[in-house]
Design a protein around this motif. Structure first.
Motif, PDB file in Angstrom:
ATOM      1  N   LYS A  78      48.808   0.702 -18.673  1.00 56.67           N
ATOM      2  CA  LYS A  78      48.968  -0.632 -18.163  1.00 56.67           C
ATOM      3  C   LYS A  78      50.283  -1.057 -18.612  1.00 56.67           C
ATOM      4  CE  LYS A  78      44.311  -1.673 -17.703  1.00 56.67           C
ATOM      5  NZ  LYS A  78      43.528  -2.350 -16.817  1.00 56.67           N
ATOM      6  N   ASN A  79      50.981  -1.511 -17.441  1.00 56.04           N
ATOM      7  CA  ASN A  79      52.251  -2.001 -17.727  1.00 56.04           C
ATOM      8  C   ASN A  79      52.200  -3.356 -18.222  1.00 56.04           C
ATOM      9  OD1 ASN A  79      55.115  -1.896 -17.409  1.00 56.04           O
ATOM     10  ND2 ASN A  79      55.102  -2.740 -15.351  1.00 56.04           N
ATOM     11  N   TYR A  83      49.367  -0.897 -23.470  1.00 55.68           N
ATOM     12  CA  TYR A  83      48.157   0.026 -23.476  1.00 55.68           C
ATOM     13  C   TYR A  83      48.296   1.399 -22.786  1.00 55.68           C
ATOM     14  CZ  TYR A  83      43.495   1.850 -22.178  1.00 55.68           C
ATOM     15  OH  TYR A  83      42.362   2.448 -21.516  1.00 55.68           O
ATOM     16  N   LYS A  84      48.116   2.511 -23.565  1.00 57.41           N
ATOM     17  CA  LYS A  84      48.195   3.775 -22.878  1.00 57.41           C
ATOM     18  C   LYS A  84      47.030   4.689 -23.589  1.00 57.41           C
ATOM     19  CE  LYS A  84      51.977   4.902 -25.567  1.00 57.41           C
ATOM     20  NZ  LYS A  84      53.556   5.487 -25.730  1.00 57.41           N
ATOM     21  N   LYS A  85      46.510   5.580 -22.915  1.00 60.86           N
ATOM     22  CA  LYS A  85      45.135   6.301 -23.374  1.00 60.86           C
ATOM     23  C   LYS A  85      45.523   7.703 -22.580  1.00 60.86           C
ATOM     24  CE  LYS A  85      40.344   6.636 -23.769  1.00 60.86           C
ATOM     25  NZ  LYS A  85      39.284   5.708 -23.129  1.00 60.86           N
ATOM     26  N   ARG A  86      45.160   8.779 -23.497  1.00 54.02           N
ATOM     27  CA  ARG A  86      45.427  10.150 -22.999  1.00 54.02           C
ATOM     28  C   ARG A  86      44.282  10.856 -23.587  1.00 54.02           C
ATOM     29  NH1 ARG A  86      50.002  14.863 -24.351  1.00 54.02           N
ATOM     30  NH2 ARG A  86      48.992  16.138 -22.837  1.00 54.02           N
ATOM     31  N   GLN A  87      43.456  11.558 -22.398  1.00 51.93           N
ATOM     32  CA  GLN A  87      42.230  12.007 -22.731  1.00 51.93           C
ATOM     33  C   GLN A  87      42.236  13.551 -21.955  1.00 51.93           C
ATOM     34  OE1 GLN A  87      39.097   9.920 -21.350  1.00 51.93           O
ATOM     35  NE2 GLN A  87      37.409  11.200 -21.857  1.00 51.93           N
TER      36      GLN A  87
END
Length: 102
Positions: A78-79, A83-87
């Motif tokens: 999210k810019n 927020y950043k998520k890696r899965q």
């Protein structure tokens, strides 16, 4: 030419005797035989799609082994919020060989 279209997990696969197919994980051990439900059956020029007649068609397969699919990377971002998520995900699969269509 005799072949059938079978329901395997959430997909349908076109199979003939001797075909090796990779399906979603099946609850069977290596070397066991499983039954797959037929959706369509073709015997030469005769095509069967009637549910009552397909109840008599049996497609048997032998479990060759279990394996895992390719790694799929899921990224969310999210810019301006930090927020950043890696899965990651790997699907469990079963390799089967079609032994008979009756």
């Amino acid at each position: 030419m005799v072949y059938a279209v079978v329901r395997a997990g959430g997909r349908q696969e076109k199979v003939q005797v001797g075909t090796v197919v990779v399906l979603d994980r099946q609850k069977a051990k290596v070397g066991e035989s499983i039954q797959l439900p037929a959706v369509l059956f073709v015997d030469g020029d005769a095509v069967t799609t009637d549910a009552d007649k397909l109840a008599n068609v049996s497609v048997t397969a032998e479990v060759l082994g279990e394996e895992r699919g390719p790694k799929i990377v899921i990224q969310k971002f999210k810019n301006k919020t930090g927020y950043k998520k890696r899965q990651g995900h790997r699907q469990d699969l079963t390799r089967v060989k079609i032994t008979g269509i009756k």
